[in-house]
Design an enzyme around this catalytic site. Structure first.
Site, mmCIF file in Angstrom:
data_model
loop_
_atom_site.group_PDB
_atom_site.id
_atom_site.type_symbol
_atom_site.label_atom_id
_atom_site.label_comp_id
_atom_site.label_asym_id
_atom_site.label_seq_id
_atom_site.Cartn_x
_atom_site.Cartn_y
_atom_site.Cartn_z
ATOM 1 N N LYS A 12 0.856 -1.208 0.000
ATOM 2 C CA LYS A 12 0.000 0.000 0.000
ATOM 3 C C LYS A 12 0.879 1.239 0.000
ATOM 4 O O LYS A 12 2.070 1.191 0.359
ATOM 5 C CB LYS A 12 -0.932 0.019 1.219
ATOM 6 C CG LYS A 12 -0.233 0.005 2.598
ATOM 7 C CD LYS A 12 0.215 1.354 3.128
ATOM 8 C CE LYS A 12 0.819 1.267 4.530
ATOM 9 N NZ LYS A 12 1.670 2.407 4.876
ATOM 10 N N ASP A 24 -1.911 -1.581 10.920
ATOM 11 C CA ASP A 24 -2.148 -1.585 9.468
ATOM 12 C C ASP A 24 -2.766 -2.880 8.962
ATOM 13 O O ASP A 24 -3.211 -2.941 7.820
ATOM 14 C CB ASP A 24 -0.796 -1.474 8.732
ATOM 15 C CG ASP A 24 -0.370 -0.042 8.545
ATOM 16 O OD1 ASP A 24 -1.093 0.855 8.999
ATOM 17 O OD2 ASP A 24 0.695 0.166 7.925
HETATM 18 O O1 C5P Z 1 0.822 -1.291 15.199
HETATM 19 P P1 C5P Z 1 2.237 -1.399 14.708
HETATM 20 O O2 C5P Z 1 3.009 -2.455 15.443
HETATM 21 O O3 C5P Z 1 2.327 -1.519 13.232
HETATM 22 O O4 C5P Z 1 2.928 -0.002 15.051
HETATM 23 C C1 C5P Z 1 4.308 0.137 15.234
HETATM 24 C C2 C5P Z 1 4.569 1.347 16.104
HETATM 25 O O5 C5P Z 1 4.180 2.548 15.426
HETATM 26 C C3 C5P Z 1 3.763 1.359 17.384
HETATM 27 O O6 C5P Z 1 4.444 0.697 18.414
HETATM 28 C C4 C5P Z 1 3.624 2.848 17.677
HETATM 29 O O7 C5P Z 1 4.776 3.317 18.312
HETATM 30 C C5 C5P Z 1 3.583 3.478 16.305
HETATM 31 N N1 C5P Z 1 2.215 3.803 15.841
HETATM 32 C C6 C5P Z 1 1.550 4.895 16.380
HETATM 33 N N2 C5P Z 1 0.289 5.202 15.947
HETATM 34 C C7 C5P Z 1 -0.303 4.476 14.975
HETATM 35 C C8 C5P Z 1 0.358 3.387 14.399
HETATM 36 C C9 C5P Z 1 1.628 3.067 14.858
HETATM 37 O O8 C5P Z 1 2.078 5.575 17.263
HETATM 38 N N3 C5P Z 1 -1.530 4.819 14.577
#
Ligand code: C5P
Length: 281
Positions: free
Chosen positions: A14, A142
């Protein structure tokens, strides 16, 4: 005679046509308003039935093949949803990694969503779409998007989804610098920004990430000069993209953007239907 059953699926990448940070949640996650868009660039996952322990084999040595890979954790979640105990077994996954990692293109999340969908079907797990979405959101902000595909508005952590009308098909030039950006780090850089005035950029992470990696801002400007109808950072980077209505223009831009220490890819946007139709072909 036994034949290993093999299911092959595509996991599409994406880009984020827009990414606004609209708040910070008590859990530290950022509240987003983002528009996801599927592109034809994809990883391929082959699921093979075996009699042994779960395994991931990847053609890219830089890609983890243990629990650090979201594919592994997705498989565990489906295994448990199927009511099975102990370690996952009976299947191995061959991953052809084409989506650059730590690029903001969602490769790991897309692989995880493809694993959820495929193993739930292979193992005959009776889960509702809602259950699958909850498991996906638990794996990463995501991941739920990749169960859907196409042009989708994402709110909250990017996991509350509203499918939009597909944008007109466009050619996409993706430029991937030779370094990655960690999503957690990019959001932490956003937290450190003091001036929060509105920016012309369509991605609020462009400024904090561009400050640490000035090449990113230069590449976005170069895509604009090369005629992109729209250019920006994808997710938290490091990849940047340009959209072009015509293939010839995209091809010329890709040639102009070629250079050392970066990879230039030419691909196109995918509608939700194309995404779902091509996923299992
Ligand atoms: O959810 P995911 O593991 O993909 O996200 C990785 C990091 O990105 C999270 O630990 C967080 O620090 C940050 N993040 C965030 N806000 C979001 C998505 C991700 O702060 N909406």
């Amino acid at each position: 005679m036994t034949t290993d059953r093999l299911v092959r699926v595509r996991a599409f990448a994406k880009i984020n046509l827009e990414l606004r940070v609209v708040g910070v949640r008590p859990d530290g996650y950022h509240e987003l308003r983002t528009i996801f868009q599927s592109i034809a660039l994809h990883d391929t996952l082959s699921f093979i039935q075996t009699s042994g322990a779960f395994r991931i084999e990847c053609d890219d040595p830089a890609c983890p093949s243990d629990r650090a890979n979201l594919i592994w954790r997705a498989a565990e979640r489906v295994w448990r949803a199927a009511g099975r105990r102990g370690a996952v077994r009976g299947v191995s996954v061959r991953l052809v990694k084409r989506i650059p990692m730590q690029a903001g293109l969602g490769g790991g999340s897309s692989d995880a969503a493809a694993t959820l969908r495929t193993l739930a079907a292979l193992w005959g797990v009776r889960v509702t779409d809602g259950d699958l979405e909850r498991i996906a959101a638990d794996l990463g902000a995501d991941v739920p998007y990749f169960l859907e595909g196409g042009t989708v508005l994402g709110l909250d952590r990017g996991d509350r989804l509203f499918p939009l009308v597909d944008i007109p098909e466009a050619w996409v030039v993706v430029v991937v610098p030779d370094f990655g950006v960690s999503t957690g780090e990019a959001f932490a850089w956003w937290d450190q920004e003091t001036a929060r005035r509105p920016r012309a950029a369509t991605n609020d992470l462009e400024r904090p990430v561009g400050r640490r990696h000035p090449i990113i801002a230069r590449l976005i400007r170069a895509l604009g000069r090369a005629g992109a109808a729209r250019a920006g950072l994808s997710g938290s980077g490091s990849a940047v993209f340009g959209l072009f209505p015509r293939r010839a223009d995209a091809g010329r831009a890709a040639a102009r953007l070629a250079g050392p220490r970066r990879k230039v890819l030419l691909t196109r946007t995918l509608s939700r239907r194309a995404c779902q139709r091509l996923a299992a072909k």
